[in-house]
Design a protein around this motif. Structure first.
Motif, PDB file in Angstrom:
ATOM      1  N   HIS A   1       0.851  -1.185   0.000  1.00 19.53           N
ATOM      2  CA  HIS A   1       0.000   0.000   0.000  1.00 19.53           C
ATOM      3  C   HIS A   1       0.888   1.238   0.000  1.00 19.53           C
ATOM      4  O   HIS A   1       2.081   1.162   0.289  1.00 19.53           O
ATOM      5  N   ARG A   2       0.287   2.383  -0.331  1.00 19.23           N
ATOM      6  CA  ARG A   2       1.008   3.656  -0.273  1.00 19.23           C
ATOM      7  C   ARG A   2       0.024   4.769   0.060  1.00 19.23           C
ATOM      8  O   ARG A   2      -1.014   4.909  -0.572  1.00 19.23           O
ATOM      9  N   PHE A   3       0.393   5.565   1.040  1.00 20.22           N
ATOM     10  CA  PHE A   3      -0.363   6.757   1.410  1.00 20.22           C
ATOM     11  C   PHE A   3       0.518   7.942   1.054  1.00 20.22           C
ATOM     12  O   PHE A   3       1.538   8.179   1.696  1.00 20.22           O
ATOM     13  N   HIS A   4       0.120   8.691   0.028  1.00 19.77           N
ATOM     14  CA  HIS A   4       0.916   9.860  -0.353  1.00 19.77           C
ATOM     15  C   HIS A   4       0.168  11.141   0.021  1.00 19.77           C
ATOM     16  O   HIS A   4      -0.988  11.337  -0.351  1.00 19.77           O
ATOM     17  N   HIS A   5       0.875  12.003   0.712  1.00 18.39           N
ATOM     18  CA  HIS A   5       0.309  13.251   1.221  1.00 18.39           C
ATOM     19  C   HIS A   5       0.926  14.425   0.473  1.00 18.39           C
ATOM     20  O   HIS A   5       2.158  14.562   0.407  1.00 18.39           O
ATOM     21  N   VAL A   6       0.067  15.279  -0.094  1.00 19.21           N
ATOM     22  CA  VAL A   6       0.524  16.430  -0.865  1.00 19.21           C
ATOM     23  C   VAL A   6       0.517  17.661   0.034  1.00 19.21           C
ATOM     24  O   VAL A   6      -0.525  18.058   0.544  1.00 19.21           O
ATOM     25  N   SER A   7       1.683  18.266   0.214  1.00 21.13           N
ATOM     26  CA  SER A   7       1.798  19.420   1.082  1.00 21.13           C
ATOM     27  C   SER A   7       2.388  20.607   0.309  1.00 21.13           C
ATOM     28  O   SER A   7       2.399  20.615  -0.919  1.00 21.13           O
ATOM     29  N   THR A   8       2.879  21.592   1.030  1.00 24.19           N
ATOM     30  CA  THR A   8       3.255  22.875   0.441  1.00 24.19           C
ATOM     31  C   THR A   8       4.592  23.354   0.990  1.00 24.19           C
ATOM     32  O   THR A   8       4.995  22.973   2.109  1.00 24.19           O
ATOM     33  N   ASP A   9       5.260  24.231   0.248  1.00 27.28           N
ATOM     34  CA  ASP A   9       6.502  24.828   0.739  1.00 27.28           C
ATOM     35  C   ASP A   9       6.234  25.861   1.833  1.00 27.28           C
ATOM     36  O   ASP A   9       7.160  26.265   2.551  1.00 27.28           O
ATOM     37  N   GLU A  10       4.989  26.281   1.993  1.00 25.35           N
ATOM     38  CA  GLU A  10       4.683  27.314   2.985  1.00 25.35           C
ATOM     39  C   GLU A  10       4.885  26.836   4.424  1.00 25.35           C
ATOM     40  O   GLU A  10       4.978  27.660   5.339  1.00 25.35           O
TER      41      GLU A  10
ATOM     42  N   TYR B   1       3.224   3.370  13.449  1.00 27.07           N
ATOM     43  CA  TYR B   1       2.422   2.212  13.056  1.00 27.07           C
ATOM     44  C   TYR B   1       2.957   1.454  11.846  1.00 27.07           C
ATOM     45  O   TYR B   1       2.473   0.368  11.541  1.00 27.07           O
ATOM     46  N   GLY B   2       3.914   2.023  11.133  1.00 30.45           N
ATOM     47  CA  GLY B   2       4.448   1.337   9.961  1.00 30.45           C
ATOM     48  C   GLY B   2       3.676   1.586   8.681  1.00 30.45           C
ATOM     49  O   GLY B   2       3.866   0.865   7.687  1.00 30.45           O
ATOM     50  N   LEU B   3       2.784   2.576   8.685  1.00 30.05           N
ATOM     51  CA  LEU B   3       2.065   2.899   7.456  1.00 30.05           C
ATOM     52  C   LEU B   3       3.066   3.360   6.405  1.00 30.05           C
ATOM     53  O   LEU B   3       3.975   4.146   6.691  1.00 30.05           O
ATOM     54  N   ARG B   4       2.908   2.890   5.196  1.00 28.40           N
ATOM     55  CA  ARG B   4       3.849   3.215   4.116  1.00 28.40           C
ATOM     56  C   ARG B   4       3.440   4.549   3.486  1.00 28.40           C
ATOM     57  O   ARG B   4       2.532   4.602   2.660  1.00 28.40           O
ATOM     58  N   VAL B   5       4.127   5.586   3.896  1.00 29.26           N
ATOM     59  CA  VAL B   5       3.747   6.940   3.495  1.00 29.26           C
ATOM     60  C   VAL B   5       4.884   7.620   2.742  1.00 29.26           C
ATOM     61  O   VAL B   5       6.051   7.256   2.869  1.00 29.26           O
ATOM     62  N   THR B   6       4.509   8.625   1.952  1.00 31.81           N
ATOM     63  CA  THR B   6       5.438   9.602   1.396  1.00 31.81           C
ATOM     64  C   THR B   6       4.742  10.955   1.446  1.00 31.81           C
ATOM     65  O   THR B   6       3.510  11.034   1.452  1.00 31.81           O
ATOM     66  N   THR B   7       5.542  12.008   1.473  1.00 34.85           N
ATOM     67  CA  THR B   7       5.011  13.370   1.473  1.00 34.85           C
ATOM     68  C   THR B   7       5.774  14.178   0.437  1.00 34.85           C
ATOM     69  O   THR B   7       6.990  14.024   0.290  1.00 34.85           O
ATOM     70  N   SER B   8       5.063  15.032  -0.288  1.00 30.62           N
ATOM     71  CA  SER B   8       5.726  15.964  -1.207  1.00 30.62           C
ATOM     72  C   SER B   8       5.315  17.387  -0.840  1.00 30.62           C
ATOM     73  O   SER B   8       4.162  17.650  -0.526  1.00 30.62           O
ATOM     74  N   ASN B   9       6.290  18.271  -0.838  1.00 31.95           N
ATOM     75  CA  ASN B   9       6.061  19.694  -0.561  1.00 31.95           C
ATOM     76  C   ASN B   9       6.342  20.470  -1.830  1.00 31.95           C
ATOM     77  O   ASN B   9       7.479  20.498  -2.315  1.00 31.95           O
ATOM     78  N   CYS B  10       5.313  21.084  -2.378  1.00 32.23           N
ATOM     79  CA  CYS B  10       5.446  21.734  -3.680  1.00 32.23           C
ATOM     80  C   CYS B  10       5.504  23.245  -3.546  1.00 32.23           C
ATOM     81  O   CYS B  10       5.089  23.816  -2.536  1.00 32.23           O
TER      82      CYS B  10
END
Length: 353
Positions: free
Chosen positions: A127-136, A178-187
């Motif tokens: 699985h993959r949980f991808h979170h879209v974030s910001t440079d702010e 918890y070991g959730l398979r995550v990634t985050t991107s800051n745009c």
């Protein structure tokens, strides 16, 4: 073949992601969950509704039970979270909605993913949980200061950026705890098709077409790193395909411009478009300034907003080195594409004005 849940998929960046993904991966299944608030628009994804592998669900990410049902029923293995309240001005006048959606909503998604993927063992290892974030979330930079890196300490200065910073920390915590398979991107600052007309670039384009003032906060020397939305979408694609679990990746456009200079560039390019295509003057009879090649006369400086960060800049070397990320559009080429899209789609933005 993957099954994706795209939250906020009827919004600006989310809709561009969905269009791109379904074109590049036509065998994948895409489910969009969107609350259709002011920035969510079903028209953004209307062209996809007849696709058998596309499903739209009108709902709120704060409804954890609904998210659990979607994850189970559609065998979702990839969740991409675009859902967010994102307009800084609105966060200053009404911060509650930002806390609700950006913090509580993100936590709701994480809880649902943990329950279905980890506790129920549906997709514990796939699985993959991808979170879209910001440079702010990084705060502000002084002139000459090094651009934001993934290791830059968080220092948010508005209710919007503070709420996004909190959501980023929750995503990180669910991975480490918890070991959730995550990634985050800051745009950095996005622009392009389907951008809601209250934001700077579409506001300037559409106001020129209606002979309305082009408001610029303060002296207009606030600097942002501008990212064409398709370049951002391709960056997220690379994170999903190659990104390491638990990591954050900055996605930038390598385009630092002052706000006033962007407005002047748009005026110049709009003047050129109307000068070379007389039919535009017939289509937009109220656009008297740009029809005479004087769109810049609409520029109006207004009182600066509270807590206005002076400069953002993204260092995307990590994404470049690990993912082979590189933006394709300069600001001028991206703005030309964006202007053409708004000229061709007044039926989309007209009702929103």
């Amino acid at each position: 073949m993957s099954n994706l849940l795209v939250t906020g998929g009827a919004g600006f960046i989310g809709a561009n992601f969905v269009h791109y993904w379904m074109a590049e991966y036509p065998e994948d299944k895409v489910v969009v969950l969107d609350a259709l608030t002011y920035a969510g628009n079903r028209a953004n994804i209307a062209q996809l509704t007849d696709r058998q592998n596309f499903t739209f669900c009108h709902g709120n990410i704060c409804d954890t039970g609904l998210v659990e049902v979607l994850l189970k029923e559609h065998r979702i293995d990839t969740l991409v979270n675009f859902a967010a309240e994102s307009h800084v001005d609105r966060s200053i006048t009404g911060p509650d909605a930002f806390i609700e959606t950006n913090i509580i909503g993100t936590h709701s998604l994480l809880k649902a993913a943990k329950k279905v993927w980890l506790e129920a063992g549906e997709l514990r290892e796939a699985h993959r949980f991808h979170h879209v974030s910001t440079d702010e979330v990084y705060g502000t930079l002084a002139a000459g200061e090094r651009p934001f890196r993934e290791s830059t300490p968080y220092a948010p200065n508005s209710p919007y950026s503070a709420s996004k910073a909190a959501s980023d920390h929750l995503v990180r915590a669910y991975h480490h705890t918890y070991g959730l398979r995550v990634t985050t991107s800051n745009c950095s600052n996005n622009y392009g098709p389907y951008h809601f007309p209250e934001k700077l670039i579409p506001l300037v384009i559409t106001n020129i077409l209606q002979d309305r003032p082009l408001p610029i906060y303060g002296d207009g020397r606030q600097i942002r790193d501008w990212l064409y939305v398709e370049d951002h979408v391709r960056g997220i694609e690379l994170v999903l395909k190659k990104g390491r679990h638990g990591e954050c990746y900055n996605i930038g456009g390598n385009n630092e411009w002052a706000n006033v200079d962007i407005v002047r560039l748009i005026c110049e390019l709009m003047n050129q478009s109307f000068g070379s295509n007389p039919q535009l003057g017939e289509r937009y009879p109220n656009a008297t300034k740009v029809r005479s090649g004087k769109a810049e006369e609409l520029i109006s400086f207004v009182t600066d907003r509270a807590g206005h960060d002076r400069r953002y800049a993204i260092d995307a070397r990590k994404a470049s080195a690990e993912l082979s990320y590189k933006p394709r559009q300069s600001l001028e080429t991206g703005i030309r594409k964006t202007i053409q899209w708004y000229l061709d789609n007044d039926s989309w933005w007209g009702p929103l004005k």
